[in-house]
Scaffold this active site. Structure first.
Site, short mmCIF file in Angstrom:
data_model
loop_
_atom_site.label_atom_id
_atom_site.label_comp_id
_atom_site.label_asym_id
_atom_site.label_seq_id
_atom_site.Cartn_x
_atom_site.Cartn_y
_atom_site.Cartn_z
N ARG B 10 0.84 -1.21 0.00
CA ARG B 10 0.00 0.00 0.00
C ARG B 10 0.87 1.26 0.00
NH1 ARG B 10 -2.21 1.30 6.09
NH2 ARG B 10 -0.58 0.22 7.24
N GLU B 57 -18.73 3.44 -0.87
CA GLU B 57 -17.88 2.76 -1.84
C GLU B 57 -18.61 2.42 -3.14
OE1 GLU B 57 -18.38 1.81 1.31
OE2 GLU B 57 -16.49 2.32 2.30
N PHE B 82 -14.50 -3.58 0.98
CA PHE B 82 -15.51 -2.65 0.49
C PHE B 82 -15.40 -2.46 -1.02
CE2 PHE B 82 -13.96 -1.16 4.75
CZ PHE B 82 -14.82 -1.97 5.45
N ARG B 166 -1.57 -4.39 3.78
CA ARG B 166 -1.30 -3.45 4.86
C ARG B 166 0.06 -3.71 5.49
NH1 ARG B 166 -2.36 -3.97 10.64
NH2 ARG B 166 -2.49 -1.89 11.54
#
Lengths: 274, 316
Positions: B10, B57, B82, B166
């Site tokens: 990310r 979203e 999402f 992440r």
């Protein structure tokens, strides 16, 4: 042109094409297609800055039929405006045909957004309007939603977005015909008061008779003059407008007429000419 | 394995957007998670092309489609849960069907999300996105390949799903000049089995291969960063050379890389196959590394799967 009589004539032609298309296809959504015939006539034959020789022109106005199931109304208008051969209308919903059951941006000239899953088109319309703001483009975006469609939560996400980003280049038109598949909107899942809700969401609004051309244009004029906020035209319409036995009858939301009904509908739509 | 440091994909994503902002014309959208998805890094250098959509979203994906329909590529970022989950209909009907130039860059994929638990640990996204016609599904293994994937996404005309994480993961690559969607990268040769891995499992596959080599077992490793289109030629070549295939993914084994590999092998070259992944379970809370261990997404588990596959070869 704004000549009411001429526009009425065009709308009548679109209605005849809508009924014939759905009759020949043996399936489709006549009720909501007929209720937006006048609105779509006003858009394509006067209001919008678009023409069939400018498909893909970045400066053209955009149209999103968020209530995608009423594609026959859009198809009839696009054919009439010269976007494709009129013969395509009679192949609606057939295997290999250009005209799909719901609008297909990829395959149909003049269709700006693929729609059909309710609540999705208005988001795309917001994207088009936001892109114009980001890049300083002058085009406007028009989107027609059903009143039943307002039950989809995503619609309200999109409305928040439109107001937050002050999309005054966006004109939302609510086809308020009061009926959805399972019956009256107020009984299935009430969405009223629509105007108050939209105002609370930050829209400037006009409530009009969606079959009255001068009223439609005065709302569009107001929309264009409005700065700093998106505009919503709440168009009170009659589902099935123009065909007596289809009018205000939820049963005609998504069924095709039989031969006898087709004959009668075409007769009625012809008689109106007189 | 040479130590090249660690970086979360990310972080590499946000930096790549910022780095490419002057070279390419594109719009970046987020849904109130820009600090977590790292699109904030782009916003800092190019606020005029950043659009925050708020916590909505489904609308964001539709808005991205609308922007892309005007000719500008759009990156839409949020957590995978999402992006691929909640917004599936908008992605499928609004982006996939009209084949619009939207790059869905989903972060917080897999169980390495950690403490937030199952509701935020998306392990079905490869399956969902892979099923959409024309959607490229890419899950880079490290920072540099993420940057390469972002560039590829901009060069590619059509929808792309970038699966990002992440957790900081080991950097594997120094040179990625040949990186391309649909072209797996052979990281290591070996004749006893081949491990086909994606995302953070790629580094673990390499560790497993090193450990096995010490035991005299030679295992090839492929970084199959693009799950769709799958590099079938490379897969079949190494299936033939080794006769035993192990897949490794931080995703459910239902519909992800393991399934894609099984489909290809089943149709073209039936080969012994063991799948390492989440076995039809939801994730759960915990420190990322501990959760990965609890679900068997470790180098050791890959090693065991390789041994099982090799043993099964002799039974055929």
């Amino acid at each position: 042109m704004r000549e009411t009589e001429a526009l009425k004539q065009i709308a009548r032609g679109l209605r005849r094409d809508i009924v014939e298309m759905i009759y020949r296809a043996g399936s489709g959504h006549p009720g909501g297609s007929l209720s937006i015939a006048d609105l779509i006539t006003a858009l394509y034959f006067d209001e919008m800055n678009q023409s069939s020789d400018r498909v893909g022109d970045p400066a053209r106005d955009r149209f999103v039929l968020s209530k995608g199931h009423t594609a026959p109304a859009l198809y009839a208008a696009l054919a009439k405006a010269g976007y494709f051969d009129r013969e395509e209308l009679w192949k609606l919903r057939q295997v290999g045909a250009m005209l799909q059951g719901h609008p297909d941006r990829k395959g149909t000239p003049g269709v700006d957004a693929s729609t059909g899953s309710l609540g999705l088109g208005i988001s795309a319309a917001c994207g088009m309007a936001k892109a114009a703001k980001l890049y300083g483009d002058a085009y406007r975006v028009y989107a027609i939603l059903g009143d039943g469609e307002l039950e989809e939560g995503q619609v309200w996400e999109a409305f928040l977005f439109a107001a937050h980003y002050k999309l005054d280049n966006l004109c939302v038109i609510i086809d308020a015909n009061g009926l959805q598949i399972d019956g009256p909107v107020c009984e299935v899942m009430n969405v009223e008061p629509i105007e108050e809700k939209l105002r609370a969401f930050g829209f400037a609004t006009a409530v009009i008779d969606g079959h009255d051309f001068p009223a439609i244009f005065s709302a569009f004029d107001k929309a264009r003059e409005t700065k700093g906020a998106p505009f919503a035209v709440i168009a009170k319409t009659v589902k099935g407008k123009g065909v007596s036995f289809m009018e205000n009858n939820a049963a005609w939301h998504g069924s095709a007429p039989n031969a006898e009904q087709f004959e009668q509908a075409m007769k009625e739509l012809e008689e109106e000419d007189a | 394995m040479k130590d090249l440091g660690k970086l979360a994909t990310r972080d590499a994503y946000g930096q790549a957007l910022a780095d490419l902002a002057t070279q390419y014309d594109f719009v970046v959208l987020d849904a109130d998670l820009s600090k977590s998805t790292k699109t904030a890094t782009f916003r800092k250098v190019c606020p005029e092309r950043f659009v925050n959509c708020g916590i909505a979203e489904g609308n964001m994906m539709g808005v991205a489609a609308g922007i892309a329909s005007t000719g500008r590529p759009a990156f839409a970022s949020t957590f995978a849960m999402f992006a691929a989950g909640r917004a599936y209909d908008s992605v499928r009907n609004g982006i996939g069907y009209p084949h619009l130039n939207v790059k869905i860059a989903a972060t917080h994929t897999g169980i390495s999300v950690g403490e937030d638990g199952a509701t935020h640990q998306c392990i079905e996204d490869i399956a969902l996105m892979r099923a959409i016609p024309g959607m490229v599904v890419c899950c880079p293994a490290d920072g540099p390949s993420t940057a390469a994937a972002v560039r590829c996404a901009l060069e590619h005309d059509g929808p792309v799903y970038l699966r990002l994480g992440r957790l900081a993961v080991p950097t594997l690559y120094e040179d990625l000049s040949g990186f391309a969607f649909g072209k797996g990268i052979l990281l290591r040769e070996g004749s006893d089995a081949v491990i086909v891995a994606v995302g953070l499992m790629t580094a673990r596959a390499l560790a497993a291969a090193e450990s096995l080599a010490e035991k005299g077992i030679q295992v090839a490793v492929i970084d199959m960063h693009t799950v769709k289109p799958l590099d079938e030629a490379l897969l079949l070549e190494w299936a033939e050379k080794t006769g035993a295939v192990v897949t490794a993914e931080e995703h459910t084994i239902l519909g992800g890389l393991g399934s894609a590999v099984a489909e290809c092998l089943g149709e073209h070259r039936p080969t012994v196959l063991q799948r390492v992944g989440v076995r039809d379970l939801f994730g759960s809370s915990g420190k990322a590394e501990e959760v990965l261990t609890a679900y068997g997404l470790t180098a050791q588990a890959i090693e065991e799967a390789v041994c099982t596959a090799i043993a099964r070869k002799s039974l055929r």
